[in-house]
Design an enzyme around this catalytic site. Structure first.
Site, PDB file in Angstrom:
ATOM      1  N   GLY A   1      -5.414  10.219  11.919  1.00  0.00           N
ATOM      2  CA  GLY A   1      -6.599   9.904  12.720  1.00  0.00           C
ATOM      3  C   GLY A   1      -6.869  10.959  13.788  1.00  0.00           C
ATOM      4  O   GLY A   1      -8.027  11.271  14.100  1.00  0.00           O
TER       5      GLY A   1
ATOM      6  N   SER B   1      -9.379   2.920  11.640  1.00  0.00           N
ATOM      7  CA  SER B   1     -10.141   4.060  12.129  1.00  0.00           C
ATOM      8  C   SER B   1     -11.637   3.794  11.982  1.00  0.00           C
ATOM      9  O   SER B   1     -12.424   4.247  12.808  1.00  0.00           O
ATOM     10  CB  SER B   1      -9.743   5.332  11.394  1.00  0.00           C
ATOM     11  OG  SER B   1     -10.086   5.239  10.045  1.00  0.00           O
TER      12      SER B   1
ATOM     13  N   HIS C   1       0.854  -1.192   0.000  1.00  0.00           N
ATOM     14  CA  HIS C   1       0.000   0.000   0.000  1.00  0.00           C
ATOM     15  C   HIS C   1       0.884   1.235   0.000  1.00  0.00           C
ATOM     16  O   HIS C   1       0.452   2.314   0.366  1.00  0.00           O
ATOM     17  CB  HIS C   1      -0.906   0.037   1.218  1.00  0.00           C
ATOM     18  CG  HIS C   1      -1.600  -1.258   1.475  1.00  0.00           C
ATOM     19  ND1 HIS C   1      -1.098  -2.211   2.330  1.00  0.00           N
ATOM     20  CD2 HIS C   1      -2.744  -1.746   0.968  1.00  0.00           C
ATOM     21  CE1 HIS C   1      -1.915  -3.247   2.341  1.00  0.00           C
ATOM     22  NE2 HIS C   1      -2.919  -2.995   1.521  1.00  0.00           N
TER      23      HIS C   1
HETATM   24  P1  ADP Z   1      -5.680   1.843   8.551  1.00  0.00           P
HETATM   25  O1  ADP Z   1      -4.568   2.105   9.535  1.00  0.00           O
HETATM   26  O2  ADP Z   1      -6.312   0.524   8.752  1.00  0.00           O
HETATM   27  O3  ADP Z   1      -5.284   2.140   7.145  1.00  0.00           O
HETATM   28  P2  ADP Z   1      -6.961   4.432   8.648  1.00  0.00           P
HETATM   29  O4  ADP Z   1      -5.940   4.871   7.682  1.00  0.00           O
HETATM   30  O5  ADP Z   1      -8.372   4.748   8.321  1.00  0.00           O
HETATM   31  O6  ADP Z   1      -6.838   2.892   8.957  1.00  0.00           O
HETATM   32  O7  ADP Z   1      -6.680   5.113  10.052  1.00  0.00           O
HETATM   33  C1  ADP Z   1      -5.388   5.357  10.491  1.00  0.00           C
HETATM   34  C2  ADP Z   1      -5.499   5.995  11.862  1.00  0.00           C
HETATM   35  O8  ADP Z   1      -5.989   5.058  12.786  1.00  0.00           O
HETATM   36  C3  ADP Z   1      -4.177   6.439  12.420  1.00  0.00           C
HETATM   37  O9  ADP Z   1      -3.825   7.711  11.963  1.00  0.00           O
HETATM   38  C4  ADP Z   1      -4.438   6.420  13.921  1.00  0.00           C
HETATM   39  O10 ADP Z   1      -4.962   7.658  14.370  1.00  0.00           O
HETATM   40  C5  ADP Z   1      -5.538   5.416  14.070  1.00  0.00           C
HETATM   41  N1  ADP Z   1      -5.062   4.209  14.747  1.00  0.00           N
HETATM   42  C6  ADP Z   1      -4.309   3.222  14.243  1.00  0.00           C
HETATM   43  N2  ADP Z   1      -4.094   2.272  15.172  1.00  0.00           N
HETATM   44  C7  ADP Z   1      -4.719   2.689  16.303  1.00  0.00           C
HETATM   45  C8  ADP Z   1      -4.892   2.170  17.621  1.00  0.00           C
HETATM   46  N3  ADP Z   1      -4.341   1.002  17.975  1.00  0.00           N
HETATM   47  N4  ADP Z   1      -5.619   2.883  18.506  1.00  0.00           N
HETATM   48  C9  ADP Z   1      -6.164   4.065  18.163  1.00  0.00           C
HETATM   49  N5  ADP Z   1      -6.043   4.603  16.939  1.00  0.00           N
HETATM   50  C10 ADP Z   1      -5.336   3.921  16.021  1.00  0.00           C
END
Ligand code: ADP
Ligand code: MG
Length: 585
Positions: free
Chosen positions: A558, A445, A217
């Site tokens: 996030g 997220s 990715h």
């Molecule tokens: P993915 O990581 O599955 O691609 P997204 O890109 O939608 O999902 O979201 C990324 C965001 O998720 C990160 O910027 C962070 O804020 C949040 N995140 C990732 N892991 C965690 C966690 N263990 N607890 C809380 N927030 C998390």
């Protein structure tokens, strides 16, 4: 370049529809993805795989006799939701239990684990093995944190062959875990991929350069060099994978051991180029004394039009070698010959219908309309910032944060509208929005927004106007739920960094007598400051963790999106405050 689409937001759905229309002999559409069109014997362990879409033939193309029983197919590059995984597993289960198998990514782990808990609560036996073949994503000492890439195929096949040979659930899981331990991959990239509708590629590799170890990715790699010759690339890949530190337990040396090489094209490297590289891979493995079994050269796990190549080495032992002989017949992958099987009976899983809503009083119904209005404002903000959040996520993550939030927020708005129209109270309205958000957004997220909104929904309930105290208690519950699901602490550079100061400020202000809109404004200020301050941090959780250093200087996507949404809700509350203090009707 991806050239053909209708509406990018429904690209994955339309892709699955077309895929099923073209492959009805193998697969049928189920809520959440596809399942085999053919029946499986009662009591056979069901192998359920899945992940984001955009990696064809992973994952839907690998469903059929000899391989997966079903695949949960998420949106583009986003993990399937808990509901999707659950639905795929429920459909596939024939009483022998469910074996979940997928590449190790934070969002997938969160959603597959949640589905696993739900299935177990319903009395279905479930075991999981995550594929961790990518050697450039973590050192050998942290193998269980590595990502899964093209090695998925080897692990899926071992599990499926075991299941069809009558192994019980524990034995299938043990076989798959051993196959995973014996599967190592290493990849390079020459150019990024462009998601449908996106104006720019998700990530770039400079012209004439090669990113070594780049994730599928676009997760940043470990090195960059000039593009080598085909032979030099083969030497790099084979050299890394036959390094003694990367030989699995039970493989003391390359010499004398059986190995399946899988040379995988990521999307826009041509077969002819792969063959030229493979020519040298075979020479090198042969010269090192390996016994090459059933070489694979082609596309097994792509990333749209990404230009890149990975090599997987799957080291066989006697049992795995025997299982590897098991025939497979799927849309994208065939081996040996499979006897015709009868068609599956119509799916037993019905999509949950939500025709009726629980009783609610007038105050709560009025508040539900306000909740619907707030979610509409949130969806607008998300639309306006989706590109920016995607770019933030592309720095050290996978670039899907904006798209995921967009799908989640839109689905939440629609679900809330529907609930309001049915006369639902505020709690039910927000709960349905939460479920829709988690289901449609996918990713880490998406799951976390689902649990956050659900916690607030529980605090609101369906009776009475939601007071500032109830809202604050709900936000407090959201903090606890996010902790329980994601386990991140303040300072790990996640949305928790914005959520915790938001919740604390809101709780304190409400406790000291502020109105909801005033308390919310202060809390949104705190969230914005905290989100901006994440720029200085190094990511320790989530997808960005493996490349934490890249994240320094960029705020956490996030946390930024959470602060923006908090601000939007605050503005809407303030605009309504003179007459609608505390969310009454
Ligand atoms: P993915 O990581 O599955 O691609 P997204 O890109 O939608 O999902 O979201 C990324 C965001 O998720 C990160 O910027 C962070 O804020 C949040 N995140 C990732 N892991 C965690 C966690 N263990 N607890 C809380 N927030 C998390
Ligand atoms: Mg992401």
């Amino acid at each position: 370049m991806t050239r053909l689409w209708n509406d990018p937001a429904v690209f994955a759905d339309e892709m699955i529809d077309g895929f099923v229309a073209a492959n009805g002999r193998y697969v049928r559409r189920i809520p959440g993805g596809v399942a085999r069109a053919t029946a499986s014997p009662a009591g056979e362990v069901a192998v359920v795989v899945g992940g984001g879409s955009g990696h064809y033939p992973a994952f839907g193309g690998l469903v059929g006799p000899g391989l997966a029983h079903a695949a949960a197919m998420g949106n583009l590059f986003a993990s399937p939701s808990t509901q999707q995984v659950y639905a795929a597993a429920r459909t596939a289960d024939t009483g022998g239990g469910v074996f979940l198998c997928y590449g190790n990514y934070a969002g997938d782990v969160l959603n597959f684990d949640a589905a696993q808990s739900r299935l177990r609560d319903e009395g279905i036996a479930v075991r999981t093995v995550t594929v961790t073949d990518d050697i450039s994503s973590a050192p050998t000492s942290e193998r269980d944190r590595r990502r899964g890439i093209a090695g998925d195929l080897a692990v899926f096949r071992a599990a499926a062959a075991a299941a069809e040979n009558g192994y019980d659930l524990d034995a299938v899981a043990e076989t798959a875990a051993r196959a995973n331990e014996r599967t190592r991959s290493f990849g390079v990239a020459f150019g990024g991929c462009t998601l449908p509708g996106a104006e720019a590629p998700l990530f770039h590799v400079a012209e004439g350069r090669m990113a070594v170890g780049l994730g599928i990715h676009g997760e940043p790699g470990i090195d960059e060099t000039d593009v080598p010759t085909a032979d030099a690339l083969a030497e790099l890949l084979v050299g890394a994978l036959t390094d003694p530190a990367e030989l699995p337990d039970g493989v003391e040396a390359v010499r004398g051991n059986r190995v399946v090489p899988i040379l995988n094209g990521l999307g826009s490297v041509k077969y002819e180029e792969l063959f030229v590289v493979y020519r040298r891979v075979a020479e090198l493995l042969g010269a090192a004394g390996a016994e090459i079994v059933d070489p694979h050269v082609g596309e097994y796990c792509t990333s749209f039009d990404m230009a890149g190549v990975s090599l997987t080495l799957f080291w066989l032992d006697d049992e795995l070698a025997q299982l590897w002989e098991h025939p497979v017949d799927t849309p994208a992958y065939r081996r040996g010959s499979v006897a015709p099987a009868p068609h599956a009976p119509a799916s037993s899983v019905v999509e949950s219908t939500v025709e009726t809503v629980p009783d609610a009083d007038d105050d709560s119904r009025g508040a539900a309309r306000r909740v619907g209005g707030l979610l509409a404002a949130v969806a607008e903000t998300v639309d306006a910032h989706a590109d920016e959040w995607g770019r933030l996520d592309a720095v050290a993550g996978d670039g899907d944060h904006g798209i995921g939030m967009q799908r989640g927020a839109r689905a939440a708005r629609a679900a809330a509208e529907d609930a309001v129209a049915r006369g639902a109270g505020a709690g039910t309205t927000l709960r349905r929005a939460a479920d829709a958000w988690a289901d449609r957004a996918g990713g880490t997220s998406g799951a976390l927004w689902g649990v956050m909104l659900a916690a607030v929904a529980d605090a609101l309930g369906d009776t009475g106007a939601p007071t500032a105290e109830r809202v604050a208690a709900g936000v407090d519950g959201a903090v606890r739920s996010v902790d329980a699901h994601g386990g991140a602490a303040v300072g790990d550079k996640t949305l928790v960094d914005a959520l915790v100061p938001f919740a604390t400020t809101l709780g304190d202000a409400v406790a000291s007598g502020s109105s909801l809109s005033v308390a919310w404004r202060d809390a949104a200020d705190a969230a914005e400051r905290a989100a901006a301050a994440t720029a200085a941090l190094r990511a320790r959780k989530g997808r960005a963790r493996t490349h934490g250093d890249h994240s320094v200087g960029t705020p956490d996507p996030g946390a930024v999106s959470l602060a923006h949404i908090a601000r939007t809700v605050g503005d809407a509350l303030a605009a309504a405050a003179p007459t609608l203090e505390g969310l009454p009707s």
